[in-house]
Design a protein around this motif. Sequence first.
Motif: not given
Lengths: 158, 793
Positions: B205, A100-106, B510-511, B21, A137-140, B34, A98, B255, B683
């Motif tokens: 981000l 990644l969360q939002c996946g934008f930086c991924t 949102q993740g 996931r 990465c802002r999520c993990t 996005f 896991n 998002v 996480e």
Amino acid sequence: MSRSIDIKLRVNGEDVGATVPARLNLVDFLREELCLTGSHVGCEHGVCGACTLTVDGDTVRGCLMLATQANGKEVTTIEGLADSGQSTALQAAFTKRNALQCGFCTPGMLASALGYVNAGGAADRDAIRQHISGNYCRCTGYQSIVDAICDVIKETRT
Amino acid sequence: MTGPAHIFDKPNRYIGQPEPRADAARLLQGRGRFVDDEKLPRMVHAAFVRSPHAHAKILSVDTEDALSATGVIAIYTGADLAEHVTPYIGTLTHLTGLRSAPQHPLAMDVARWQGEPVVMVVATSRALAEDACELVDVDYDELPAAVNSETALDADTPVIHPEFGSNLAWERDVIAGDIDAAFAAPGVHVIEREFRFGRHTGVTLESRGTLCEYDPSEDQLTVYYSGQAPHMMQVIFSKHLGLPEENVRVISNDVGGSFGIKIHTYGDEIATAAAAKLLRRPVKFIADRFESFVTDIHARDHIVKAKMGITEAGTIVGIDFDDLTGIGPFSMYPRTSAIECNQVLNLTGAPYVMENYRAKGRVVFQNKTLMCQYRAVGHPIAMAIADGLLEDAARKIGMDPVALRELNLMADDSYPRTSATGMKLDDLSHKRALRKLTEIMDYQGLRADQTEARKDGIYRGIGFVSMVEVTNPSPMFYGIGGAPIASQDGATVRLDAGGALHVSSSITEQGQGTNAILAQIAAGVFGIALNRVKVTTGDTATTPYGGGTWASRGAGIGGEAMLLAAQALKDQVLDVAGVMLQTGVEKLDIRDGAVTDLDGKERLPLADLARTVYYRGNELPNDLNPELIATRHYRVTDFPFVFTNGAMAAHVEVDTETGFVKVLHFWAVEDCGRVINPLLVDEQIRGGVVQGIGGALYEECHYSPDGQFLNATMADYMVPMASEMPDITIAHIETPTKTSVLGAKGAGEAGTGGAPAAILNAVNDALSPMGASIWQMPMTPERILTMLDNAAE
């Protein structure tokens, strides 16, 4: 207004020719003209790493390079890494951890990680943390990303 | 009290399992969708001319040159759009006395913060729109600005909204017991500190953005929205653009981070929708990073003068504090900018037994970017006040900070009860959490290491926080005050002809793994393989009505609705199976995608049942009316919020030469009730901790005295990077909430709420041999060196 320039390059193994404004940066060209939306734009000044991709095998920022500078070069985006199977092991490890969360930086994170793994980087947590410090990465908490990269290095070198 | 055991223990027991996931694979292949990835026919692009001043009168706007620039389609001023968009005011009736002025999408006569949108340019590309922005000539008369919150209420400070007579937006006092008498009692030490919490922001981000499409033939507005609350935005677009609610469709695909940033009404996004309606074609606006910094809501910005009274034996007798917070020139619509202060007043010291409490909160206007609800609203301030003072008090009376907490934390068997401020508390585990924390971190070992290291001039510190988190809010949070924000959520589950489940829910992704946990709950409760559940969220046209994902409510509220719907569908399917199999439903179960006997022996695959119902209904009795779809809704009823608790610890090393703080390790023990997916929640907590560390050590929006945002680039505004973050150990205690069958509470904000206090305490523990301490966040090297210099003098 801005001058246009003809360019020819290979993107994910396909020949591409285009006439682009001189001021257009590479990531905008890939996203807007070629619809390769896997490369993301986070800061447009080379800090966040979301647009990281590969040009002639080097890991670069797609926002710090003009499209015209890619003339004659070979560009690989996340779509190319995925379709060619180059990132398969990292994708599996990122999913399992896991990472990644939002996946934008991924996509950018994956490109940087692949650069580290392909360069023979060690499964050393501090070294990996240093290497991916150009990718925000802002999520993990970054920990799962480090775990995933370590997993791939250990799996492929044993 | 956790519901029927079989839901959690039978085959397909996905609840509680570390399942990866399903949508990770898509995002890892660059196949995310996005907002900026969307392209529509005839789409045009918006850019904004923004106020360069913190406070200025707009004398005139000249758009003549810009209108003739290449690619320009339209240009709108504030007055132009005011004809088509009604103004909005960020007040709620339950926040008595809160006031704010009407806001328009674009500034009208006065610009009140640097970055406020003033003129909108729509062109065939974003680049051409920006080129034309350069040609717009706005004539400003710069006004004196009210920037510093500490002087916002002074007589000689400019009043931002003259009709109010002052810059006070809201104030509230909370009083319990007799704090003056408690502090004056013999043997009571009173600790007093002034805390300063800098402004920071979310730095999602993926920046804010929207793509709005208007179809005049049906008077239909479709908004591609990067955010958390589609139904809330549906109401807002409807109300202020004059469209029937049902003619507004809000779609959230992927998002790219939100954290409370993308859940508010932003003028540039409303203007984009208005332009789409006026131009009758799709208009896209994607904020660039500078626009994000100057317009995304900011957070914190508190100055708190606080006292704690404690007996020589270590009993906390009370807390007394004054919180001053600056919110920018308006209260944000529709959630308001008073909630954070209100949370600070409500939550400070909530883990501790305390008789006496006095808190004053004042919320003031200033000419800076608007402040509103960002992840862990109010929590970092509340936790830092109580636990910062607590550890300061421990040093004062020579008591170990863990022992002092043990003495004052509410006992785990003392619930239900209320906090000093009247918060209803239940199902908490402060003492068990603290004990588990000290075990997993080897507290005694770290103290021994600290003593040894000090002999070598190495200053390490250990700091703790015992915390609560507000999760699963009831209608008491927003709905009661008139906000168009649902506190209930719905879930629908449908058995398709192929024997798979299709789920839709009003909570959003949102993740966090919203879609993943919905699938886990549906699969586990219904009795089907996880990979046979498909999930839809984030679309007002296709999902049940509900609040979305915020305030750590998705799993607890949306998850419970999913559980109830899956259980209902199971009952409905068994009714059909009972008829088809001529067997009493009490003798049937659903496991692994088939109707079975209670011992698990397969009787009828679900695909056979569904195909019979959908294709060959002639085989069923005429009086059987099969319903292979079920919808259920859920809201929290008995409590205003469902509180969680946690205990966290930081281990840091402070370089006394440079002032740099290195976080060596961080531990978090979290009680979020039933854990649905430990892989995801761990996480998420780590990510929350890292945002908390960011606020404690790095992140700050710096302003000049005249209101210029000085570090509005990612290079200058520091967010945590991988190399400076520690490994973070997570452990859980599971005390399910009795308010639901699922028993899940929220977890998403705990790390951000607790980590700053733990880091503050760890730094002050490290500095204590020098007699220094710091009470300002972020704790930058410069500030730490200043404290060390002051202590040395």
